[in-house]
Write a protein that holds these residues in place. Sequence first.
Motif, PDB file in Angstrom:
ATOM      1  N   GLU A   1       1.459  -1.360  -0.179  1.00  0.00           N
ATOM      2  CA  GLU A   1       0.495  -0.119   0.382  1.00  0.00           C
ATOM      3  C   GLU A   1       0.306   1.290   0.056  1.00  0.00           C
ATOM      4  OE1 GLU A   1      -3.634   2.755   0.729  1.00  0.00           O
ATOM      5  OE2 GLU A   1      -3.438   0.881   0.097  1.00  0.00           O
ATOM      6  N   HIS A   2       1.947   1.061   0.853  1.00  0.00           N
ATOM      7  CA  HIS A   2       2.560   2.674   0.565  1.00  0.00           C
ATOM      8  C   HIS A   2       3.776   2.816  -0.185  1.00  0.00           C
ATOM      9  CE1 HIS A   2       5.754   4.915   2.881  1.00  0.00           C
ATOM     10  NE2 HIS A   2       6.554   4.618   2.511  1.00  0.00           N
ATOM     11  N   ASN A   3       4.232   1.780  -1.082  1.00  0.00           N
ATOM     12  CA  ASN A   3       4.975   2.105  -2.568  1.00  0.00           C
ATOM     13  C   ASN A   3       3.875   1.951  -3.522  1.00  0.00           C
ATOM     14  OD1 ASN A   3       6.968   2.076  -1.603  1.00  0.00           O
ATOM     15  ND2 ASN A   3       6.902   0.251  -0.408  1.00  0.00           N
ATOM     16  N   HIS A   4       2.301   1.166  -3.450  1.00  0.00           N
ATOM     17  CA  HIS A   4       1.188   1.515  -4.426  1.00  0.00           C
ATOM     18  C   HIS A   4       1.755   0.689  -5.878  1.00  0.00           C
ATOM     19  CE1 HIS A   4      -0.050   5.249  -2.127  1.00  0.00           C
ATOM     20  NE2 HIS A   4       1.285   5.902  -3.134  1.00  0.00           N
ATOM     21  N   VAL A   5       1.747  -0.587  -5.432  1.00  0.00           N
ATOM     22  CA  VAL A   5       2.425  -2.168  -6.728  1.00  0.00           C
ATOM     23  C   VAL A   5       1.221  -2.721  -5.289  1.00  0.00           C
ATOM     24  CG1 VAL A   5       4.796  -1.237  -7.063  1.00  0.00           C
ATOM     25  CG2 VAL A   5       4.379  -2.330  -4.568  1.00  0.00           C
TER      26      VAL A   5
ATOM     27  N   VAL B   1       6.653  -6.672  -3.509  1.00  0.00           N
ATOM     28  CA  VAL B   1       6.924  -6.387  -1.615  1.00  0.00           C
ATOM     29  C   VAL B   1       7.140  -8.214  -1.405  1.00  0.00           C
ATOM     30  CG1 VAL B   1       6.192  -6.326   0.081  1.00  0.00           C
ATOM     31  CG2 VAL B   1       5.355  -4.855  -1.838  1.00  0.00           C
ATOM     32  N   ARG B   2       7.509  -9.255  -1.818  1.00  0.00           N
ATOM     33  CA  ARG B   2       7.589 -10.092  -1.649  1.00  0.00           C
ATOM     34  C   ARG B   2       9.287 -10.521  -1.494  1.00  0.00           C
ATOM     35  NH1 ARG B   2       2.488 -12.366  -2.948  1.00  0.00           N
ATOM     36  NH2 ARG B   2       0.986 -12.839  -1.222  1.00  0.00           N
TER      37      ARG B   2
ATOM     38  N   TYR C   1     -10.353  -7.943 -11.550  1.00  0.00           N
ATOM     39  CA  TYR C   1     -10.463  -7.011 -11.996  1.00  0.00           C
ATOM     40  C   TYR C   1     -10.682  -5.872 -10.591  1.00  0.00           C
ATOM     41  CZ  TYR C   1     -11.063  -9.987 -16.268  1.00  0.00           C
ATOM     42  OH  TYR C   1     -10.670 -10.471 -16.750  1.00  0.00           O
ATOM     43  N   ILE C   2     -11.180  -6.185  -9.791  1.00  0.00           N
ATOM     44  CA  ILE C   2     -11.214  -5.139  -8.483  1.00  0.00           C
ATOM     45  C   ILE C   2     -10.609  -4.620  -8.476  1.00  0.00           C
ATOM     46  CG2 ILE C   2     -11.868  -5.188  -5.967  1.00  0.00           C
ATOM     47  CD1 ILE C   2     -13.759  -7.256  -6.693  1.00  0.00           C
ATOM     48  N   LYS C   3      -8.596  -5.497  -8.292  1.00  0.00           N
ATOM     49  CA  LYS C   3      -7.730  -4.869  -7.845  1.00  0.00           C
ATOM     50  C   LYS C   3      -7.434  -3.903  -9.284  1.00  0.00           C
ATOM     51  CE  LYS C   3      -2.508  -5.723  -7.302  1.00  0.00           C
ATOM     52  NZ  LYS C   3      -2.326  -4.776  -8.219  1.00  0.00           N
TER      53      LYS C   3
ATOM     54  N   GLN D   1      -7.915   4.061 -10.652  1.00  0.00           N
ATOM     55  CA  GLN D   1      -9.168   4.963 -10.176  1.00  0.00           C
ATOM     56  C   GLN D   1      -8.955   5.995  -8.893  1.00  0.00           C
ATOM     57  OE1 GLN D   1     -11.086   5.875 -12.256  1.00  0.00           O
ATOM     58  NE2 GLN D   1     -10.987   4.246 -13.934  1.00  0.00           N
ATOM     59  N   SER D   2      -7.963   5.843  -7.958  1.00  0.00           N
ATOM     60  CA  SER D   2      -7.967   5.705  -6.800  1.00  0.00           C
ATOM     61  C   SER D   2      -7.288   6.304  -6.469  1.00  0.00           C
ATOM     62  CB  SER D   2      -7.167   4.625  -5.721  1.00  0.00           C
ATOM     63  OG  SER D   2      -6.452   4.121  -6.200  1.00  0.00           O
ATOM     64  N   ARG D   3      -6.518   6.998  -7.386  1.00  0.00           N
ATOM     65  CA  ARG D   3      -5.697   7.991  -7.003  1.00  0.00           C
ATOM     66  C   ARG D   3      -5.856   9.529  -6.582  1.00  0.00           C
ATOM     67  NH1 ARG D   3      -0.598   9.484  -8.238  1.00  0.00           N
ATOM     68  NH2 ARG D   3      -0.425   8.469  -9.520  1.00  0.00           N
ATOM     69  N   TYR D   4      -6.825  10.050  -7.159  1.00  0.00           N
ATOM     70  CA  TYR D   4      -7.776  11.454  -6.264  1.00  0.00           C
ATOM     71  C   TYR D   4      -8.619  11.240  -4.886  1.00  0.00           C
ATOM     72  CZ  TYR D   4      -7.959  14.114 -11.227  1.00  0.00           C
ATOM     73  OH  TYR D   4      -8.472  14.347 -11.645  1.00  0.00           O
ATOM     74  N   TYR D   5      -9.453   9.964  -4.647  1.00  0.00           N
ATOM     75  CA  TYR D   5      -9.167   9.795  -3.406  1.00  0.00           C
ATOM     76  C   TYR D   5      -8.530   9.031  -2.716  1.00  0.00           C
ATOM     77  CZ  TYR D   5     -12.539   9.628  -7.979  1.00  0.00           C
ATOM     78  OH  TYR D   5     -13.798  10.448  -8.522  1.00  0.00           O
TER      79      TYR D   5
END
Length: 256
Positions: free
Chosen positions: A19-23, A28-29, A203-205, A211-215
């Motif tokens: 989440e922190h690195n938006h990946v 991460v693993r 598809y959820i991911k 779409q989540s940048r603004y929010y």
Amino acid sequence: QMKSGQALDVPLTLASLAEHNHVSLTPVRKAVASLINEGLLEKGSNHRLVAVAPSLNQTVKQSRQELPEPPRDPYEIIASDLVRLSLQGQPVYLREEATAEKYDVSRSAIRNVMHRLAGEGVLDHIPRRDWKLRPFRRDDLQAFTQVREALELKALELAQPKLDDNELRHILTLNVAPSSDKTPVIVDESLHAYLIHAAGNAYIKDFFDRQSRYYRLLFEWEDHDQAVAEETMRQHSEVLKALLSKNWAPARKALS
């Protein structure tokens, strides 16, 4: 941060790091595995990741060297600037040449950034006029929230048989209000990323990736309000406790 002995600014969980690195969790693993091999991380007896304190020789050696500058990626800087400009609600036309000069990068680098932002819905490509910044509207937030609620509830449903109680308990520890009113509230949002990852639905991911940048930015600003931040933590805690108790209906209601 670990090599220089600094305190880490993100919890050492796969979901929090992603989440922190938006990946996604895959890189991460791989990164965590490399850090374990380098001796900077180790797995504790409870399988939690633990940062290994650098040795005295390593700390002295590090202090004698200048830390190298990280590679300069203009994408996040430009994206944040444009999102803030969009929030003013006015359409703005952007020329590649002028934008490249403003950020001191090449024309090809700017074009690459613009195409990435168009993919996230921040920009529209206009023939012969380069790029148009999409103005943010209040209706957009309402529409996004409706879709977000439906998709996160579906993610919760898909994730139920895959939830790790240890991970849920760890996230719960990150959503405890500070003991003092003077201590700033730092809201941990990793619950949402964890549910989306555990759902395993590409598809959820993809929706949240694009779409989540603004929010995400709006929610970060919202968390600057102490009362709102504390309420957000309470809501997260309510969801997590219901999930740990396997009370799915209350968990859905609290998440909603």
